[in-house]
Enzyme design. Structure first.
Site, PDB file in Angstrom:
ATOM      1  N   HIS A 158      13.750  11.718  26.850  1.00  0.00           N
ATOM      2  CA  HIS A 158      14.208  12.816  27.739  1.00  0.00           C
ATOM      3  C   HIS A 158      14.740  12.172  29.011  1.00  0.00           C
ATOM      4  O   HIS A 158      13.977  11.783  29.892  1.00  0.00           O
ATOM      5  CB  HIS A 158      13.058  13.768  28.065  1.00  0.00           C
ATOM      6  CG  HIS A 158      13.494  14.965  28.857  1.00  0.00           C
ATOM      7  ND1 HIS A 158      13.208  16.260  28.460  1.00  0.00           N
ATOM      8  CD2 HIS A 158      14.200  15.080  30.018  1.00  0.00           C
ATOM      9  CE1 HIS A 158      13.712  17.105  29.349  1.00  0.00           C
ATOM     10  NE2 HIS A 158      14.312  16.402  30.308  1.00  0.00           N
TER      11      HIS A 158
ATOM     12  N   HIS B 138      17.914  12.147  32.105  1.00  0.00           N
ATOM     13  CA  HIS B 138      19.111  12.661  32.781  1.00  0.00           C
ATOM     14  C   HIS B 138      19.875  11.476  33.361  1.00  0.00           C
ATOM     15  O   HIS B 138      19.370  10.790  34.243  1.00  0.00           O
ATOM     16  CB  HIS B 138      18.725  13.624  33.907  1.00  0.00           C
ATOM     17  CG  HIS B 138      17.987  14.827  33.417  1.00  0.00           C
ATOM     18  ND1 HIS B 138      18.629  15.989  33.037  1.00  0.00           N
ATOM     19  CD2 HIS B 138      16.668  15.037  33.207  1.00  0.00           C
ATOM     20  CE1 HIS B 138      17.725  16.871  32.627  1.00  0.00           C
ATOM     21  NE2 HIS B 138      16.528  16.329  32.715  1.00  0.00           N
TER      22      HIS B 138
ATOM     23  N   LYS C  35      19.515  21.303  23.089  1.00  0.00           N
ATOM     24  CA  LYS C  35      18.539  21.590  24.141  1.00  0.00           C
ATOM     25  C   LYS C  35      18.717  22.998  24.691  1.00  0.00           C
ATOM     26  O   LYS C  35      19.832  23.421  24.980  1.00  0.00           O
ATOM     27  CB  LYS C  35      18.758  20.569  25.281  1.00  0.00           C
ATOM     28  CG  LYS C  35      17.977  20.817  26.556  1.00  0.00           C
ATOM     29  CD  LYS C  35      16.576  20.269  26.467  1.00  0.00           C
ATOM     30  CE  LYS C  35      15.722  20.665  27.660  1.00  0.00           C
ATOM     31  NZ  LYS C  35      15.759  19.701  28.731  1.00  0.00           N
TER      32      LYS C  35
ATOM     33  N   HIS D  45      13.108  23.287  27.041  1.00  0.00           N
ATOM     34  CA  HIS D  45      12.493  23.315  28.364  1.00  0.00           C
ATOM     35  C   HIS D  45      11.570  24.530  28.338  1.00  0.00           C
ATOM     36  O   HIS D  45      12.035  25.668  28.303  1.00  0.00           O
ATOM     37  CB  HIS D  45      13.559  23.439  29.457  1.00  0.00           C
ATOM     38  CG  HIS D  45      12.977  23.468  30.836  1.00  0.00           C
ATOM     39  ND1 HIS D  45      13.203  22.470  31.757  1.00  0.00           N
ATOM     40  CD2 HIS D  45      12.157  24.355  31.443  1.00  0.00           C
ATOM     41  CE1 HIS D  45      12.542  22.752  32.878  1.00  0.00           C
ATOM     42  NE2 HIS D  45      11.911  23.892  32.706  1.00  0.00           N
TER      43      HIS D  45
ATOM     44  N   HIS E 141       8.526  17.762  28.453  1.00  0.00           N
ATOM     45  CA  HIS E 141       7.789  17.505  29.712  1.00  0.00           C
ATOM     46  C   HIS E 141       6.665  18.499  29.975  1.00  0.00           C
ATOM     47  O   HIS E 141       6.699  19.260  30.938  1.00  0.00           O
ATOM     48  CB  HIS E 141       8.749  17.437  30.908  1.00  0.00           C
ATOM     49  CG  HIS E 141       9.849  18.449  30.936  1.00  0.00           C
ATOM     50  ND1 HIS E 141       9.638  19.784  30.777  1.00  0.00           N
ATOM     51  CD2 HIS E 141      11.189  18.311  31.113  1.00  0.00           C
ATOM     52  CE1 HIS E 141      10.780  20.424  30.849  1.00  0.00           C
ATOM     53  NE2 HIS E 141      11.744  19.555  31.045  1.00  0.00           N
TER      54      HIS E 141
ATOM     55  N   ASP F  11      12.064  12.269  31.659  1.00  0.00           N
ATOM     56  CA  ASP F  11      12.681  13.310  32.493  1.00  0.00           C
ATOM     57  C   ASP F  11      13.124  12.716  33.834  1.00  0.00           C
ATOM     58  O   ASP F  11      13.103  13.408  34.858  1.00  0.00           O
ATOM     59  CB  ASP F  11      11.735  14.499  32.713  1.00  0.00           C
ATOM     60  CG  ASP F  11      12.455  15.709  33.297  1.00  0.00           C
ATOM     61  OD1 ASP F  11      13.695  15.790  33.165  1.00  0.00           O
ATOM     62  OD2 ASP F  11      11.773  16.559  33.896  1.00  0.00           O
TER      63      ASP F  11
HETATM   64  C1  NCD Z   1      16.049  18.215  35.807  1.00  0.00           C
HETATM   65  C2  NCD Z   1      17.398  17.849  36.452  1.00  0.00           C
HETATM   66  O1  NCD Z   1      17.411  17.515  37.642  1.00  0.00           O
HETATM   67  O2  NCD Z   1      18.393  17.834  35.737  1.00  0.00           O
HETATM   68  N1  NCD Z   1      15.123  18.533  36.850  1.00  0.00           N
HETATM   69  C3  NCD Z   1      13.773  18.549  36.761  1.00  0.00           C
HETATM   70  O3  NCD Z   1      13.130  18.987  37.731  1.00  0.00           O
HETATM   71  N2  NCD Z   1      13.134  18.106  35.709  1.00  0.00           N
HETATM   72  C4  NCD Z   1      16.228  19.350  34.839  1.00  0.00           C
HETATM   73  C5  NCD Z   1      15.028  19.567  33.943  1.00  0.00           C
HETATM   74  O4  NCD Z   1      14.747  18.782  33.044  1.00  0.00           O
HETATM   75  O5  NCD Z   1      14.314  20.559  34.159  1.00  0.00           O
HETATM   76 ZN    ZN Z   2      14.797  17.161  32.137  1.00  0.00          ZN
END
Ligand code: NCD
Ligand code: ZN
Length: 348
Positions: free
Chosen positions: A13, A15, A101, A138, A175, A254
């Site tokens: 996971h 970003h 997702k 999510h 998460h 995450d």
């Molecule tokens: C994530 C993001 O910033 O893209 N933020 C987070 O608080 N985890 C998005 C997500 O996974 O919820």
């Molecule tokens: Zn995330």
């Protein structure tokens, strides 16, 4: 024990963002992980078609050097919106997206286009089940009347419903932050798994809103993410299950980078940038819980790959017990535990 050598891990996971931010954050992941499941909630536009999947993969690969390309593979996802059709899913699968997702509408960063009506997506889930594509959730209720701290628990009804109606669909609850989510995933069949982040193994809500000793009464916006960290009991449940050796629970960082200005302001973005400290902190936590030698490697390097039906990585990585202070920032992005001492590091 002062060193540990394990199979190179995967981050299920992640970003990575786009453009300049992508360039800044990607090396931190490549240093530690062989593969990353790349989240689709990008800006300016999300990844919602097969063309987007191809373009985003190409962009990520274009940032990697030749050596890095040999060491790291992005695993692509597509975002399901209320408008997603079975045909879009079919094409995404052909573009080698391995998961789709869902962000419930409005619960987190870039989720304005998220989902409210899960039953309306049943034809999409049917297709995913046929194609054997993983559904990544999510897990927070989009209903405005459900209070923030209850959103994960309430979402579990939706999870149970989808798991019941699509018994062959593989589902990952992302998460997780609550004991309720742990219990629910344990009860549901083998098709349902969960990712656990490193920051949720360390934080409670008090570390975000300024009641913990370390936060000295001050709000800690860099610890703010969705779903928000919960109680010590919830954290204890996460720690227990992450080190239990149960293959339904595996690592997904995450890691969610935001520029410093978006974290140190009045309207703070949700997301913690954990990539630079992920594996060192996992070593630290698993050592603290007495399971560094037997349970870290399956949690970060095996269970996720097996759930996603991917081959295990053959490369190995070494971590050493050596203190360091986490930098205050990396190129304008403040990492998790900035300025604090960490006891393990990845050997380079
Ligand atoms: C994530 C993001 O910033 O893209 N933020 C987070 O608080 N985890 C998005 C997500 O996974 O919820
Ligand atoms: Zn995330």
């Amino acid at each position: 024990m002062d060193t540990i050598e394990i199979r190179k891990p995967d981050d299920f996971h992640l970003h990575l963002r786009r453009s300049e931010l992508l360039r800044k954050v990607l090396p931190h992941t490549v240093n530690q992980f062989a593969r990353g499941l790349i989240m689709p909630n990008t800006r300016p536009g999300p990844i919602i078609t097969n063309e987007h999947v191809d373009n985003y993969r190409n962009e990520i690969c274009s940032v990697l050097t030749k050596d890095q390309l040999a060491e790291f593979s992005p695993l692509m996802t597509i975002q399901i919106t209320q408008e997603t059709t079975p045909e879009i899913i079919n094409k995404a699968e052909q573009a080698r997206a391995i998961a789709a997702k869902i962000y419930p509408q409005g619960v987190t960063t870039n989720s304005e286009n998220g989902v409210v009506d899960f039953r309306g997506l049943y034809p999409v889930f049917e297709t995913m089940q046929e194609l054997d594509m993983v559904l990544s959730l999510h897990g927070e209720s989009p209903q405005e009347m459900v209070p923030g701290l209850e959103k994960e628990k309430t979402f579990l009804h939706t999870l149970r419903m989808i798991a019941r109606d699509f018994p062959k669909l593989r589902i990952v609850l992302e998460h997780i932050t609550t004991e309720d989510a742990v219990k629910c995933v344990l009860e549901l069949p083998e098709t349902v798994a969960a990712t656990i982040t490193v920051h949720h193994l360390f934080l409670t809500l008090d570390d975000v809103i300024g009641y913990s000793k370390d936060s000295k009464g001050l709000m800690q916006s860099h610890n703010f993410c969705k779903p928000i960290a919960k109680t010590v009991y919830d954290r204890a449940a996460l720690r227990k299950v992450a080190t239990s050796g149960n293959p339904k629970f595996f690592f997904g960082s995450d890691s969610a980078p935001h520029l410093k200005g978006s974290k140190e302001c009045a309207s703070v973005c949700a997301g913690v940038f954990t990539a630079p400290v992920a594996l060192p902190l996992l070593c630290q936590m698993f050592e603290y819980l007495g399971h560094l030698e037997d349970r870290l490697e399956p949690f970060v390097s095996e269970f996720g790959a097996k759930f996603y039906r991917l081959p295990l990585n053959s490369e190995r990585i070494c971590c050493v017990k050596k203190e360091w202070i986490v930098p205050q920032e990396y190129d304008g992005i403040v990492p998790f535990m900035a300025g604090q001492k960490i006891y393990w590091q990845v050997e380079t």
